[in-house]
Scaffold this motif. Structure first.
Motif, mmCIF file in Angstrom:
data_model
loop_
_atom_site.group_PDB
_atom_site.id
_atom_site.type_symbol
_atom_site.label_atom_id
_atom_site.label_comp_id
_atom_site.label_asym_id
_atom_site.label_seq_id
_atom_site.Cartn_x
_atom_site.Cartn_y
_atom_site.Cartn_z
ATOM 1 N N PHE A 82 -7.546 70.576 -9.859
ATOM 2 C CA PHE A 82 -7.074 69.664 -8.811
ATOM 3 C C PHE A 82 -6.332 70.483 -7.754
ATOM 4 O O PHE A 82 -5.480 71.307 -8.088
ATOM 5 C CB PHE A 82 -6.143 68.593 -9.398
ATOM 6 N N ALA A 83 -6.666 70.216 -6.481
ATOM 7 C CA ALA A 83 -6.062 70.975 -5.383
ATOM 8 C C ALA A 83 -4.776 70.336 -4.879
ATOM 9 O O ALA A 83 -4.032 70.968 -4.126
ATOM 10 C CB ALA A 83 -7.059 71.109 -4.231
ATOM 11 N N SER A 84 -4.508 69.078 -5.254
ATOM 12 C CA SER A 84 -3.304 68.401 -4.773
ATOM 13 C C SER A 84 -2.658 67.610 -5.897
ATOM 14 O O SER A 84 -3.304 67.234 -6.885
ATOM 15 C CB SER A 84 -3.653 67.449 -3.616
ATOM 16 N N THR A 85 -1.361 67.306 -5.697
ATOM 17 C CA THR A 85 -0.627 66.526 -6.700
ATOM 18 C C THR A 85 -1.152 65.093 -6.767
ATOM 19 O O THR A 85 -1.157 64.486 -7.841
ATOM 20 C CB THR A 85 0.880 66.516 -6.368
ATOM 21 N N ALA A 86 -1.613 64.556 -5.636
ATOM 22 C CA ALA A 86 -2.142 63.188 -5.621
ATOM 23 C C ALA A 86 -3.386 63.076 -6.501
ATOM 24 O O ALA A 86 -3.551 62.120 -7.274
ATOM 25 C CB ALA A 86 -2.455 62.755 -4.192
ATOM 26 N N GLU A 87 -4.282 64.064 -6.412
ATOM 27 C CA GLU A 87 -5.490 64.060 -7.237
ATOM 28 C C GLU A 87 -5.137 64.153 -8.721
ATOM 29 O O GLU A 87 -5.723 63.463 -9.563
ATOM 30 C CB GLU A 87 -6.390 65.237 -6.851
ATOM 31 N N LEU A 88 -4.163 65.004 -9.027
ATOM 32 C CA LEU A 88 -3.762 65.164 -10.421
ATOM 33 C C LEU A 88 -3.122 63.881 -10.950
ATOM 34 O O LEU A 88 -3.375 63.467 -12.089
ATOM 35 C CB LEU A 88 -2.797 66.350 -10.559
ATOM 36 N N ASP A 89 -2.283 63.238 -10.124
ATOM 37 C CA ASP A 89 -1.656 61.973 -10.542
ATOM 38 C C ASP A 89 -2.712 60.922 -10.898
ATOM 39 O O ASP A 89 -2.587 60.193 -11.888
ATOM 40 C CB ASP A 89 -0.746 61.441 -9.430
ATOM 41 N N GLU A 90 -3.755 60.837 -10.080
ATOM 42 C CA GLU A 90 -4.826 59.865 -10.336
ATOM 43 C C GLU A 90 -5.524 60.163 -11.666
ATOM 44 O O GLU A 90 -5.821 59.252 -12.444
ATOM 45 C CB GLU A 90 -5.841 59.901 -9.193
ATOM 46 N N ALA A 91 -5.782 61.439 -11.926
ATOM 47 C CA ALA A 91 -6.468 61.820 -13.167
ATOM 48 C C ALA A 91 -5.603 61.515 -14.389
ATOM 49 O O ALA A 91 -6.089 61.006 -15.405
ATOM 50 C CB ALA A 91 -6.822 63.305 -13.126
ATOM 51 N N ILE A 92 -4.291 61.809 -14.285
ATOM 52 C CA ILE A 92 -3.388 61.575 -15.418
ATOM 53 C C ILE A 92 -3.228 60.082 -15.681
ATOM 54 O O ILE A 92 -3.077 59.653 -16.834
ATOM 55 C CB ILE A 92 -2.026 62.252 -15.164
ATOM 56 N N ALA A 93 -3.299 59.268 -14.616
ATOM 57 C CA ALA A 93 -3.214 57.810 -14.801
ATOM 58 C C ALA A 93 -4.396 57.299 -15.627
ATOM 59 O O ALA A 93 -4.265 56.299 -16.361
ATOM 60 C CB ALA A 93 -3.183 57.116 -13.443
ATOM 61 N N ARG A 94 -5.536 57.982 -15.524
ATOM 62 C CA ARG A 94 -6.711 57.587 -16.307
ATOM 63 C C ARG A 94 -6.685 58.171 -17.706
ATOM 64 O O ARG A 94 -6.989 57.494 -18.682
ATOM 65 C CB ARG A 94 -7.991 58.030 -15.579
ATOM 66 N N LEU A 95 -6.308 59.461 -17.834
ATOM 67 C CA LEU A 95 -6.364 60.140 -19.123
ATOM 68 C C LEU A 95 -5.402 61.320 -19.118
ATOM 69 O O LEU A 95 -5.459 62.174 -18.236
ATOM 70 C CB LEU A 95 -7.790 60.641 -19.395
ATOM 71 N N SER A 96 -4.516 61.364 -20.106
ATOM 72 C CA SER A 96 -3.541 62.454 -20.194
ATOM 73 C C SER A 96 -4.204 63.717 -20.738
ATOM 74 O O SER A 96 -5.056 63.644 -21.630
ATOM 75 C CB SER A 96 -2.378 62.065 -21.108
ATOM 76 N N PRO A 97 -3.803 64.882 -20.233
ATOM 77 C CA PRO A 97 -4.413 66.131 -20.699
ATOM 78 C C PRO A 97 -3.768 66.625 -21.987
ATOM 79 O O PRO A 97 -2.674 66.201 -22.371
ATOM 80 C CB PRO A 97 -4.118 67.098 -19.545
ATOM 81 N N ASP A 98 -4.454 67.559 -22.648
ATOM 82 C CA ASP A 98 -3.891 68.227 -23.822
ATOM 83 C C ASP A 98 -3.011 69.405 -23.415
ATOM 84 O O ASP A 98 -2.187 69.868 -24.200
ATOM 85 C CB ASP A 98 -5.018 68.719 -24.737
#
Length: 553
Positions: A168-184
């Motif tokens: 992810f190139a931005s914090t906004a993109e990462l926030d969206e991904a984490i809202a769907r599924l948390s990483p290991d």
């Protein structure tokens, strides 16, 4: 079985042990009083010293165990009287008046039988975490890196190693991904050029929002003390300066996941007090440790050889021999030098504690010890011991066993197969045309290829299988309870999967194949079994490579 059920069962078992201890007190306290009366009636100095020694031993045992089962006051009194008995034993002559006072105090202690009728409740400190079963799935890694080329390079390399990586190139993109599924696991660059917020500031707010904090690794161009301190305060488990050595980054990830989902730590308890040792076993077992107890010191050597413990809990004072004496015997064997020894004793004399530690111990814990403190002490020692053992026995590039250690595993599993009558297979494999990989793409890319195969072998083979880097691009695996035909089928699937992995370098993407030889004849000695697998490997090479061959029976 869920956590609440496990805790409830643990409380019941601890309650039963407490009741057994209370019953034991009803027998032992009168015996203590009787021994004191014998001391009172005796006029022979030699007999008095014998009675005092026995009283001291009984009081020492009581001081170490009573508090664990809820009889704190009784344990404190026993400790005080034990110290007095030691003073009498150390004295050159027994002063009758003082001795009579000491005997009266013991009679008072033995008269506290009403304590035995108290309701014994399991200590509340057993509310400890119960680890869930390890996750065998592909680990999900999120990478926050605003430099597209850097982030994509890390993503591709981690994908090669078998991880499910997303960049992810931005914090906004990462926030969206984490809202769907948390990483290991989470990898964050400190220097985010397109935002006023630093990567560490963002990580601080993000980690505070997550219900479960994943392993967190930091990338940065700022390799200074303050940046490292800030990362440490956030709980980072890795700190990597740019340009990033992705192989080392992956190695740190693999170590973190291994700690999370590894096999339970093995703990051996040697204590002649059955109820107390059983209490420790229950408490440590509830914290997902594999625990064995022996109450007879003469069984210690055979038990260590069979159980292979990672931590020893050793009582200092036992019949016929002391803890430090046993520890010295253990240290006679070079294979057991790495095992940390924790003394458990009611002994409070610092000089005696130091003397025990100087002989062969690593730590000294005073009884009684709270359950949480016991778990924390043992867990910390076991974790450190496993890390050091792995560092000494494992190859730094792949994390697999070194040449000597994997050869030893062949001998161990071959002997086990002879005893059980079950098959064992030995596999020798290497990467086809590996010299060309190094020559065309460079040694750094070659290292990535080696690590990718090591990772694939770890993922596809079982936990009971041993895997080692035999040398260069050559690997050796030992598969217990696996026939040669089964091993060929497993390795052929790995061969096909490895050939589909795409590697990247400065001149483009490429694929690599492997060849393997399998031997499964337990009548052969370990070296001959390895030789047979190696011969089968060369047969695969001569047949055109990218094949798996079974050695002739």
């Amino acid at each position: 079985m869920d956590r609440q059920k496990q805790l409830a069962d643990l409380q019941v078992q601890l309650q039963l042990l407490g009741e057994q201890f209370a019953k034991r007190l009803k027998e032992e306290l009168p015996q203590l009083a009787d021994r004191a009366r014998q001391l009172e009636r005796s006029s022979d100095p030699a007999e008095q010293l014998e009675h005092l020694q026995e009283l001291r031993n009984q009081l020492h045992k009581l001081a170490g165990s009573a508090g664990t089962f809820g009889f704190k006051e009784l344990g404190d009194q026993a400790r005080s009287l034990e110290q007095q008995s030691q003073q009498w034993l150390s004295s050159l002559e027994l002063q009758r008046k003082g001795l009579e006072t000491f005997i009266d105090d013991i009679q008072m202690l033995a008269g506290t039988s009403d304590l035995c009728a108290a309701v014994v409740t399991a200590p509340s400190s057993v509310e400890m975490s119960l680890n869930s079963s390890p996750n065998e799935d592909c680990h999900l890694i999120y990478i926050l890196e605003d430099e597209e080329s850097v982030g994509e390079s890390i993503r591709r390399t981690l994908s090669t190693f078998g991880y499910q990586a997303s960049h992810f190139a931005s914090t906004a993109e990462l926030d969206e991904a984490i809202a769907r599924l948390s990483p290991d696991a989470l990898i964050v660059d400190v220097n985010l050029g397109n935002t006023q917020q630093s990567g560490l500031e963002y990580a601080s707010s993000l980690l505070a929002r997550l219900p479960k904090v994943p392993p967190f690794l930091v990338l940065t161009t700022q390799n200074d003390f303050d940046t490292q301190l800030q990362a440490a305060r956030l709980g980072a488990v890795g700190f990597f300066s740019k340009p990033v050595d992705v192989a080392k980054l992956e190695s740190r990830l693999e170590r973190c996941f291994a700690q999370q989902g590894g096999t339970p730590y093995r703990v051996l308890i040697i204590d002649d007090d059955y109820e107390l040792a059983s209490h420790y076993r229950l408490v440590l077992s509830s914290a997902n440790m594999l625990v064995e107890v022996i109450n007879e010191p003469n069984r210690i050597l055979e038990t260590i050889a069979r159980f292979n413990p990672e931590v020893l809990l050793l009582d200092v004072n036992m019949p016929d021999c002391s803890g430090p004496e046993l520890a010295q015997m253990i240290r006679f064997n070079d294979d057991w030098i790495r095992i940390p020894i924790i003394y458990l004793s009611a002994e409070t004399d610092i000089g005696l504690q130091m003397n025990a530690l100087l002989k062969a111990g690593d730590d000294f814990v005073t009884k009684p010890i709270a359950d949480k403190s016991l778990v924390a002490t043992v867990f910390a020692r076991a974790q450190r011991a496993r890390l050091l053992s792995n560092a000494l026995s494992r190859d730094s590039l792949t994390g697999l066993l070194k040449h000597a250690d994997i050869k030893e595993q062949v001998a161990v599993e071959k002997e086990r197969a002879l005893r059980t009558g079950k098959p064992v297979s030995v596999v020798m494999l290497d990467i086809d045309h590996f010299k060309k990989v190094n020559d065309l793409h460079g040694h750094a890319v070659g290292d990535n290829v080696i690590r990718a195969l090591a990772n694939l072998l770890r993922q596809r083979l079982r936990r009971v299988d041993a895997i080692g880097r035999y040398g260069g691009e050559e690997f050796l695996a030992v598969l217990p309870e696996c026939s040669g035909t089964q091993a060929v089928q497993i390795l052929d699937e790995i061969r096909q999967q490895f050939s589909r992995i795409s590697f990247s370098s400065g001149i483009g993407d490429f694929n690599v194949s492997l060849s393997a030889g399998v031997a499964s004849c337990v009548e052969l000695e370990a070296d001959a079994l390895i030789y047979a697998a190696d011969k089968a490997l060369y047969a695969a090479k001569n047949a055109g490579r990218n094949k798996v061959c079974l050695a002739e029976a």
